[in-house]
Design a protein around this motif. Structure first.
Motif, PDB file in Angstrom:
ATOM      1  N   GLU A  66       0.810  -1.211   0.000  1.00 15.66           N
ATOM      2  CA  GLU A  66       0.000   0.000   0.000  1.00 15.66           C
ATOM      3  C   GLU A  66       0.851   1.273   0.000  1.00 15.66           C
ATOM      4  OE1 GLU A  66      -3.154   1.911   3.204  1.00 15.66           O
ATOM      5  OE2 GLU A  66      -3.112  -0.260   2.903  1.00 15.66           O
ATOM      6  N   HIS A  67       0.558   2.191  -0.954  1.00 15.51           N
ATOM      7  CA  HIS A  67       1.270   3.458  -1.064  1.00 15.51           C
ATOM      8  C   HIS A  67       0.388   4.468  -1.791  1.00 15.51           C
ATOM      9  CE1 HIS A  67       2.174   1.287  -4.780  1.00 15.51           C
ATOM     10  NE2 HIS A  67       2.379   2.456  -5.357  1.00 15.51           N
ATOM     11  N   PRO A  68       0.635   5.783  -1.586  1.00 16.61           N
ATOM     12  CA  PRO A  68      -0.252   6.799  -2.167  1.00 16.61           C
ATOM     13  C   PRO A  68       0.296   7.389  -3.467  1.00 16.61           C
ATOM     14  CG  PRO A  68       1.153   7.819  -0.542  1.00 16.61           C
ATOM     15  CD  PRO A  68       1.578   6.364  -0.610  1.00 16.61           C
ATOM     16  N   HIS A  69      -0.585   8.064  -4.215  1.00 11.35           N
ATOM     17  CA  HIS A  69      -0.212   8.914  -5.349  1.00 11.35           C
ATOM     18  C   HIS A  69      -1.169  10.104  -5.380  1.00 11.35           C
ATOM     19  CE1 HIS A  69       2.674   6.177  -7.082  1.00 11.35           C
ATOM     20  NE2 HIS A  69       1.784   5.214  -7.225  1.00 11.35           N
ATOM     21  N   ARG A  70      -0.646  11.242  -5.825  1.00 13.94           N
ATOM     22  CA  ARG A  70      -1.490  12.412  -6.091  1.00 13.94           C
ATOM     23  C   ARG A  70      -0.866  13.236  -7.211  1.00 13.94           C
ATOM     24  NH1 ARG A  70      -3.443  16.719  -1.521  1.00 13.94           N
ATOM     25  NH2 ARG A  70      -5.141  15.195  -1.324  1.00 13.94           N
ATOM     26  N   GLY A  71      -1.712  13.778  -8.090  1.00 10.02           N
ATOM     27  CA  GLY A  71      -1.280  14.788  -9.045  1.00 10.02           C
ATOM     28  C   GLY A  71      -0.906  14.299 -10.423  1.00 10.02           C
ATOM     29  N   PHE A  72      -1.022  12.992 -10.682  1.00  5.86           N
ATOM     30  CA  PHE A  72      -0.606  12.463 -11.981  1.00  5.86           C
ATOM     31  C   PHE A  72      -1.322  11.148 -12.250  1.00  5.86           C
ATOM     32  CE2 PHE A  72       2.203  10.755  -8.825  1.00  5.86           C
ATOM     33  CZ  PHE A  72       2.513   9.474  -9.232  1.00  5.86           C
ATOM     34  N   ALA A 105      -4.596   9.151 -10.653  1.00  8.10           N
ATOM     35  CA  ALA A 105      -4.597   9.344  -9.204  1.00  8.10           C
ATOM     36  C   ALA A 105      -5.242  10.671  -8.824  1.00  8.10           C
ATOM     37  CB  ALA A 105      -3.172   9.269  -8.661  1.00  8.10           C
ATOM     38  N   ALA A 106      -4.954  11.728  -9.601  1.00  7.24           N
ATOM     39  CA  ALA A 106      -5.559  13.048  -9.400  1.00  7.24           C
ATOM     40  C   ALA A 106      -5.475  13.467  -7.930  1.00  7.24           C
ATOM     41  CB  ALA A 106      -6.975  13.073  -9.946  1.00  7.24           C
ATOM     42  N   SER A 107      -6.629  13.680  -7.251  1.00  4.10           N
ATOM     43  CA  SER A 107      -6.611  14.211  -5.888  1.00  4.10           C
ATOM     44  C   SER A 107      -6.042  13.248  -4.863  1.00  4.10           C
ATOM     45  CB  SER A 107      -8.022  14.618  -5.466  1.00  4.10           C
ATOM     46  OG  SER A 107      -8.897  13.503  -5.504  1.00  4.10           O
ATOM     47  N   GLY A 108      -5.902  11.975  -5.254  1.00  2.00           N
ATOM     48  CA  GLY A 108      -5.215  11.065  -4.353  1.00  2.00           C
ATOM     49  C   GLY A 108      -5.850   9.706  -4.228  1.00  2.00           C
ATOM     50  N   SER A 142      -8.852  16.693  -9.173  1.00  2.00           N
ATOM     51  CA  SER A 142     -10.105  16.116  -9.641  1.00  2.00           C
ATOM     52  C   SER A 142     -10.301  14.720  -9.039  1.00  2.00           C
ATOM     53  CB  SER A 142     -10.125  16.057 -11.167  1.00  2.00           C
ATOM     54  OG  SER A 142      -9.069  15.248 -11.649  1.00  2.00           O
ATOM     55  N   LYS A 143     -11.439  14.144  -9.303  1.00  2.00           N
ATOM     56  CA  LYS A 143     -11.750  12.830  -8.756  1.00  2.00           C
ATOM     57  C   LYS A 143     -10.899  11.751  -9.429  1.00  2.00           C
ATOM     58  CE  LYS A 143     -15.667   9.689  -8.008  1.00  2.00           C
ATOM     59  NZ  LYS A 143     -17.118   9.474  -8.221  1.00  2.00           N
ATOM     60  N   PRO A 144     -10.347  10.811  -8.672  1.00  2.00           N
ATOM     61  CA  PRO A 144      -9.576   9.719  -9.281  1.00  2.00           C
ATOM     62  C   PRO A 144     -10.428   8.890 -10.242  1.00  2.00           C
ATOM     63  CG  PRO A 144      -9.157   9.826  -6.914  1.00  2.00           C
ATOM     64  CD  PRO A 144     -10.302  10.760  -7.198  1.00  2.00           C
ATOM     65  N   ARG A 145      -9.751   8.358 -11.268  1.00  2.00           N
ATOM     66  CA  ARG A 145     -10.427   7.526 -12.259  1.00  2.00           C
ATOM     67  C   ARG A 145      -9.554   6.307 -12.572  1.00  2.00           C
ATOM     68  NH1 ARG A 145     -10.523  12.647 -13.652  1.00  2.00           N
ATOM     69  NH2 ARG A 145      -8.922  12.522 -15.260  1.00  2.00           N
ATOM     70  N   TYR A 146     -10.160   5.285 -13.146  1.00  2.00           N
ATOM     71  CA  TYR A 146      -9.453   4.028 -13.395  1.00  2.00           C
ATOM     72  C   TYR A 146      -9.936   3.431 -14.705  1.00  2.00           C
ATOM     73  CZ  TYR A 146      -7.962  -0.837 -12.535  1.00  2.00           C
ATOM     74  OH  TYR A 146      -7.396  -2.088 -12.635  1.00  2.00           O
ATOM     75  N   ARG A 288      -6.849  11.113   4.519  1.00  2.00           N
ATOM     76  CA  ARG A 288      -7.824  11.719   3.608  1.00  2.00           C
ATOM     77  C   ARG A 288      -7.691  11.223   2.162  1.00  2.00           C
ATOM     78  NH1 ARG A 288      -6.702  15.486   7.499  1.00  2.00           N
ATOM     79  NH2 ARG A 288      -4.906  16.385   6.449  1.00  2.00           N
ATOM     80  N   MET A 289      -6.728  10.357   1.918  1.00  2.00           N
ATOM     81  CA  MET A 289      -6.660   9.687   0.606  1.00  2.00           C
ATOM     82  C   MET A 289      -7.226   8.273   0.681  1.00  2.00           C
ATOM     83  SD  MET A 289      -2.992  10.863  -0.984  1.00  2.00           S
ATOM     84  CE  MET A 289      -2.507  12.598  -0.982  1.00  2.00           C
ATOM     85  N   GLY A 290      -7.757   7.921   1.822  1.00  2.00           N
ATOM     86  CA  GLY A 290      -8.352   6.614   1.988  1.00  2.00           C
ATOM     87  C   GLY A 290      -7.317   5.560   2.346  1.00  2.00           C
ATOM     88  N   SER A 291      -7.774   4.326   2.400  1.00  2.00           N
ATOM     89  CA  SER A 291      -6.899   3.204   2.723  1.00  2.00           C
ATOM     90  C   SER A 291      -7.494   1.945   2.103  1.00  2.00           C
ATOM     91  CB  SER A 291      -6.751   3.045   4.244  1.00  2.00           C
ATOM     92  OG  SER A 291      -8.021   2.777   4.821  1.00  2.00           O
ATOM     93  N   LEU A 292      -6.723   0.885   2.142  1.00  2.00           N
ATOM     94  CA  LEU A 292      -7.177  -0.374   1.587  1.00  2.00           C
ATOM     95  C   LEU A 292      -7.756  -1.251   2.693  1.00  2.00           C
ATOM     96  CD1 LEU A 292      -4.263  -1.284  -0.855  1.00  2.00           C
ATOM     97  CD2 LEU A 292      -6.419  -0.156  -1.369  1.00  2.00           C
ATOM     98  N   ALA A 293      -8.901  -1.847   2.393  1.00  2.00           N
ATOM     99  CA  ALA A 293      -9.476  -2.793   3.348  1.00  2.00           C
ATOM    100  C   ALA A 293      -8.623  -4.051   3.376  1.00  2.00           C
ATOM    101  CB  ALA A 293     -10.905  -3.124   2.936  1.00  2.00           C
TER     102      ALA A 293
END
Length: 296
Positions: A66-72, A105-108, A142-146, A288-293
């Motif tokens: 588990e690791h975060p991303h924001r902005g790209f 990833a956008a906002s995170g 913006s909202k993350p998309r996949y 605030r970027m959430g987490s994995l269950a």
């Protein structure tokens, strides 16, 4: 009459290093200070493998926790092997040879990338790339998309003269449009060229372009580019000539409209200012970027 794009630099093949315990990668290029404009809208490319993994002795999948991303955005293309993904937005999926995962990833987001369950059990060869694509300032929060793009959805367009073929992942080639939805204009083409094959490609004037032979070598607008090296081409001009001189070649071609904005990067965050980076760190640490269950 169109003009040839200029090869500004041949980036030499870097030494490999490990990301987590599942990805032996070469960082082919990265937007270090002062050179972001030359590769924009792209930020970084890691080429993993080919590497042979034995079956997992304890059944635990190798990879990156588990690791975060924001902005790209992260774009993962699998050539061999199998990757499973899940993220804090509730997306999950498995991609295998020829498939692509395009995560904005956008906002995170927080996510993990692991070898697939079946691949973990049987072992095998892993080969893939992960490309980081920048987002303009207006889209960074913006909202993350996949997007999960399976191989069957990717047009495979033959080159003239039986020179090979082009899988159009993003952008358009020879009136065939790739399935990936992009935020800014770009082309991502997975090219297979036959030994002795030659092809001409038209790219937008003003776009940066990068040519990376993953297998074999190529001559790019007159410059020799060996396996795992990459040719960095300037914005001016439209024409790109690629020749596979002495063997079949697998070549990744990237081109895109530059995002001429400041790039401030720290670890998994790419923003426009240092204050935005500090906010990203606080938001991640604050959950605030959430987490994995936990997996069942």
């Amino acid at each position: 009459m169109s003009s040839m794009k200029t090869v500004n630099e041949i980036r030499r093949a870097p030494a490999p290093h490990w990301v987590g315990d599942g990805f032996p990668v070469r960082t082919v290029f990265a937007a270090h200070s002062g050179e972001a404009a030359a590769i924009s809208p792209f930020l970084m490319l890691d080429y993993a493998g080919p590497h042979d993994f034995p079956p997992s002795e304890d059944g635990r999948p190798r990879g990156v926790d588990e690791h975060p991303h924001r902005g790209f955005e992260t774009v993962t293309i699998v050539y061999q092997g199998e990757i499973e993904h899940r993220d804090s937005s509730g997306n999950s999926g498995k991609i295998g040879p020829g498939d692509v995962q395009w995560m904005t990833a956008a906002s995170g987001v927080v996510h993990e990338e692991k070898h697939g369950t079946a691949f973990t059990q049987r072992g095998g060869t892993l080969e893939m790339i992960q490309l980081w694509v920048n987002l303009p300032a207006r889209e960074k929060m913006s909202k993350p998309r996949y997007q999960e793009i399976l191989s069957a959805a990717i047009p495979n367009v033959p080159l003239a003269g039986d020179a090979g073929s082009v899988r159009v992942i993003a952008g358009a080639f020879d009136n065939h449009r790739g399935p990936a939805t992009t935020v800014t204009p770009m082309d991502v083409w997975d090219i297979r060229m036959c030994r002795g094959g030659s092809a001409s490609f038209q790219l937008p004037n003003g776009a940066n372009a990068i040519v990376l032979p993953l297998v074999g070598r190529a001559v790019v607008n007159g410059s020799d580019v060996n396996q795992h090296e990459c040719a960095m081409l300037g914005r001016d001009g439209e024409t790109l000539e690629i020749n596979a001189t002495d063997a079949d070649a697998t070549i990744l071609l990237l081109s895109g409209q530059p995002i001429d904005e400041p790039v401030v990067a720290q670890g998994p965050f790419v923003m426009n200012t240092a204050d935005e980076i500090r906010q990203a760190i606080q938001d991640y640490r604050g959950g605030r970027m959430g987490s994995l269950a936990a997996k069942a």
